[in-house]
Design a protein around this motif. Structure first.
Motif, short mmCIF file in Angstrom:
data_model
loop_
_atom_site.label_atom_id
_atom_site.label_comp_id
_atom_site.label_asym_id
_atom_site.label_seq_id
_atom_site.Cartn_x
_atom_site.Cartn_y
_atom_site.Cartn_z
N HIS A 18 -1.75 69.76 14.04
CA HIS A 18 -1.88 70.11 12.63
C HIS A 18 -2.11 68.87 11.78
CE1 HIS A 18 -1.52 73.09 9.49
NE2 HIS A 18 -0.82 72.21 8.78
N VAL A 19 -2.77 69.07 10.65
CA VAL A 19 -3.06 67.97 9.73
C VAL A 19 -1.74 67.30 9.29
CG1 VAL A 19 -3.13 69.52 7.72
CG2 VAL A 19 -4.32 67.34 7.62
N ASP A 20 -1.76 65.99 9.22
CA ASP A 20 -0.60 65.19 8.79
C ASP A 20 0.54 65.10 9.79
OD1 ASP A 20 -1.65 64.29 6.47
OD2 ASP A 20 -0.65 65.73 5.16
N HIS A 21 0.38 65.68 10.96
CA HIS A 21 1.46 65.58 11.93
C HIS A 21 1.44 64.25 12.69
CE1 HIS A 21 3.12 69.94 12.17
NE2 HIS A 21 3.05 69.46 10.95
N GLY A 22 0.35 63.46 12.49
CA GLY A 22 0.38 62.09 13.03
C GLY A 22 -0.63 61.76 14.12
N LYS A 23 -1.73 62.51 14.18
CA LYS A 23 -2.74 62.26 15.21
C LYS A 23 -3.37 60.87 15.06
CE LYS A 23 -5.05 65.87 13.79
NZ LYS A 23 -4.11 66.41 12.78
N THR A 24 -3.78 60.56 13.82
CA THR A 24 -4.46 59.29 13.57
C THR A 24 -3.52 58.12 13.82
OG1 THR A 24 -5.67 60.47 11.87
CG2 THR A 24 -5.89 58.08 11.89
N THR A 25 -2.28 58.28 13.39
CA THR A 25 -1.29 57.21 13.58
C THR A 25 -1.07 56.95 15.06
OG1 THR A 25 -0.24 57.96 11.54
CG2 THR A 25 1.04 56.47 12.92
N ASN A 133 6.44 64.26 17.25
CA ASN A 133 6.23 62.97 16.58
C ASN A 133 7.24 62.75 15.44
OD1 ASN A 133 4.85 60.55 16.08
ND2 ASN A 133 3.54 61.52 14.54
N LYS A 134 7.27 61.53 14.99
CA LYS A 134 8.08 61.11 13.83
C LYS A 134 9.58 61.16 14.11
CE LYS A 134 4.45 62.69 10.66
NZ LYS A 134 4.08 63.13 9.31
N ASP A 136 11.40 58.74 14.36
CA ASP A 136 12.03 57.68 13.54
C ASP A 136 12.50 58.21 12.20
OD1 ASP A 136 9.65 56.54 11.43
OD2 ASP A 136 9.03 57.78 13.10
N ARG A 137 12.01 59.40 11.81
CA ARG A 137 12.41 59.97 10.52
C ARG A 137 13.71 60.76 10.61
NH1 ARG A 137 7.31 62.08 7.35
NH2 ARG A 137 6.49 60.07 6.69
N SER A 201 7.36 58.26 18.31
CA SER A 201 7.01 57.92 16.95
C SER A 201 5.69 57.16 17.00
CB SER A 201 8.08 57.04 16.31
OG SER A 201 7.53 56.43 15.15
N GLY A 202 4.68 57.74 16.43
CA GLY A 202 3.38 57.07 16.40
C GLY A 202 3.46 55.82 15.55
N MET A 203 4.41 55.83 14.63
CA MET A 203 4.58 54.71 13.71
C MET A 203 5.21 53.51 14.40
SD MET A 203 4.17 54.64 10.36
CE MET A 203 5.03 55.40 9.02
P1 GDP Z 1 -3.07 63.33 11.02
O1 GDP Z 1 -3.58 64.08 9.83
O2 GDP Z 1 -2.49 64.25 12.05
O3 GDP Z 1 -4.06 62.38 11.61
O4 GDP Z 1 -1.81 62.49 10.49
P2 GDP Z 1 -1.69 60.93 10.14
O5 GDP Z 1 -1.66 60.11 11.37
O6 GDP Z 1 -2.68 60.60 9.11
O7 GDP Z 1 -0.20 60.90 9.55
C1 GDP Z 1 0.16 61.60 8.36
C2 GDP Z 1 1.25 60.84 7.66
O8 GDP Z 1 2.43 60.77 8.47
C3 GDP Z 1 0.89 59.39 7.34
O9 GDP Z 1 1.44 59.06 6.08
C4 GDP Z 1 1.57 58.60 8.44
O10 GDP Z 1 1.89 57.30 8.04
C5 GDP Z 1 2.80 59.43 8.70
N1 GDP Z 1 3.25 59.31 10.10
C6 GDP Z 1 2.52 59.56 11.20
N2 GDP Z 1 3.26 59.36 12.31
C7 GDP Z 1 4.48 58.96 11.89
C8 GDP Z 1 5.69 58.61 12.57
O11 GDP Z 1 5.81 58.62 13.80
N3 GDP Z 1 6.75 58.26 11.77
C9 GDP Z 1 6.67 58.26 10.43
N4 GDP Z 1 7.76 57.90 9.76
N5 GDP Z 1 5.57 58.59 9.77
C10 GDP Z 1 4.48 58.93 10.49
#
Ligand code: GDP
Length: 456
Positions: A18-25, A133-134, A136-137, A201-203
């Motif tokens: 899903h969008v914003d779930h962290g694929k790009t990160t 993912n995430k 760390d949050r 955590s992708g971060m």
């Molecule tokens: P995409 O739309 O699935 O590609 O999601 P993004 O990679 O753009 O991530 C969406 C938001 O979540 C961004 O603000 C990222 O910095 C944040 N994010 C992604 N992965 C993590 C993670 O593992 N930890 C935290 N704290 N934030 C994350």
């Protein structure tokens, strides 16, 4: 690049969710994977993809002896995330992606595109893993940059661990609801029966070594037979994108999954209508950052071998289609290759005289996915075609008398302004437009229900 073992090519991996779930990160984290100056090879940047060699993966996982256990040279991650990229990357009857990673935000759980990703993977029978993912949050989580999941998990307090478990098993519950038997990756004994789920955590990079290792394991276990390739054979690939590049004109980005392509090769490329036959003017790969002084971002190369991502410059490729095949050929095989490319495109598009809905989608792969979902729901299709919604489409749809079929289902495409103008004065034609396939299906089915109720 790592040496090929037994002529197995690098498995191609797509990241979905899903969008914003962290694929790009996650992809950025993998691209940024560096080890302390060591013997292991470097990450190779391709056009549209990133190659992580086996040496780096095993070094990251802390056990170099493992390198000999694996038969694949590494992993090739497609740089564009999302099921759009996944469905574009098609080969006849299947997906080009050998493996996939579905990203789920552990704090949010399942969302529409999570379910859509799972449905697409199920249909293509692509082996995949889920990452939550995430982590760390999670409240109170202490970050241990780049460590394996178990290593960082053991260092959390019991309270934090309990909080994690609760969220993690909510996602496992979501997976069960979708019909998947799933468990944390380290507890899975048979990945064929049970879906492996890796907390990451992708971060911060926590859990990333596990992701790479489990993907290698899946490749090893499930893919050996499909990864054999003919290094001396014709180059076979899929068009990922058609792009204008400064100083180069129109270029195509291609993921090559078999054989070798050379500068000067004649290639056949799929498009609407007769396939394009042209000659490769240049094969290009990205320049290293240290060579940025060059004017062009790209570096010409004489040849490239699968699996790889490459940019191709050639005359007459403006109409090449994302998701279409590209195959190199000799004069002797030319006619056969043209037939093969043409039939791969024809297999997906539909044009009939039977009353039914019209489907428009942005790529051959997404069209195929749309057609599949609507056929499964017993919806009659009159026409299925790649491209934006045109005035002609609206006119055609308006000639159908059945309101349930006087419908255009548009996935990831635009409605042209003149088509919109006509639509504004043609209430009989309905357009359902979305970038989630099953939302279009839902909306259409609701509409059909309304129509039926009105008739009663
Ligand atoms: P995409 O739309 O699935 O590609 O999601 P993004 O990679 O753009 O991530 C969406 C938001 O979540 C961004 O603000 C990222 O910095 C944040 N994010 C992604 N992965 C993590 C993670 O593992 N930890 C935290 N704290 N934030 C994350």
């Amino acid at each position: 690049m790592a040496e090929d073992k037994n002529n197995l090519r690098t498995p191609i991996v797509c990241v979905m969710g899903h969008v914003d779930h962290g694929k790009t990160t996650l992809l950025d984290q993998i691209r940024g994977t560096r080890i302390v100056k060591g013997e292991a090879g470097a990450i190779t940047q391709h056009i549209g993809a990133t190659e992580v060699p086996i040496d780096i993966i095993v070094e990251k996982c802390g056990d170099k002896r493992l390198a000999d256990k694996f038969i694949v040279p590494g992993l090739l991650f497609i740089d564009t995330p999302g099921h759009h990229a996944f469905t574009t990357l098609r080969s006849r009857g299947g997906s080009l992606a050998d493996l996939a990673v579905v990203v789920v935000d552990i704090n949010e759980g399942f969302k529409p595109q999570t379910i859509e990703s799972l449905n697409i993977l199920k249909r293509f029978k692509t082996p995949f893993i889920v990452v939550t993912n995430k982590i760390d949050r999670i409240q109170g989580w202490k970050v241990h940059q780049g460590e394996s999941f178990l290593s960082t998990y053991k260092k959390q307090t019991p309270e934090v661990q309990a909080l994690f478990e609760q969220k993690f098993y909510d996602v496992i519950g979501n997976l069960y609801e979708q019909g998947f038997s799933a468990d944390r990756f380290d507890r899975v004994t048979d990945f064929q029966k049970t879906l492996g789920v890796i907390p990451i955590s992708g971060m911060t990079g926590e859990g990333i070594p596990d992701v790479l290792m489990i993907l290698l394991g899946l490749a090893q276990r499930f893919l050996e037979s499909s990864l054999h390739y003919d290094i001396n054979g014709p180059g076979v690939g899929t068009v990922l994108e058609v792009k204008e590049e400064k100083g180069l004109g129109t270029t195509i980005d291609v993921i090559l999954y078999d054989g070798t392509l050379r500068k000067g090769d004649t290639v056949v490329i799929g498009c609407l209508g007769e396939p394009i036959v042209t000659k490769i003017r240049a094969l290009l790969k990205p320049r290293e950052l240290s060579e940025i002084r060059y004017e062009s971002k790209f570096q010409p190369i004489p040849e490239i071998t699968a699996a790889a991502g490459v940019k191709i410059s050639a005359p007459d490729i403006e109409n090449a289609l994302a998701g279409a095949p590209i195959i190199s050929t000799t004069p002797e095989t030319l006619n056969g290759v043209i037939e093969r490319v043409k039939s791969e495109i024809d297999d997906v598009q539909i044009q009939t005289d039977v009353d039914g809905v019209m489907i428009k989608a942005d790529t051959i792969g997404s069209l195929e996915a749309m057609v599949h979902e609507f056929k499964k729901a017993d919806v009659q299709i009159q026409k299925a075609e790649v491209g934006d919604v045109t005035k002609r489409d609206v006119m055609e749809a308006s000639t159908i008398n059945d309101p349930m079929h006087s419908v255009i289902l548009a996935f990831n495409v635009k409605v042209n302004p003149d088509a919109q103008e006509l639509l504004d004065t043609t209430p009989a034609v309905k357009v359902f437009k979305n970038d989630v396939i099953y939302r279009i299906l839902d909306e259409y089915q609701d509409f059909v229900k309304e129509q039926e109720e009105e008739l009663e």
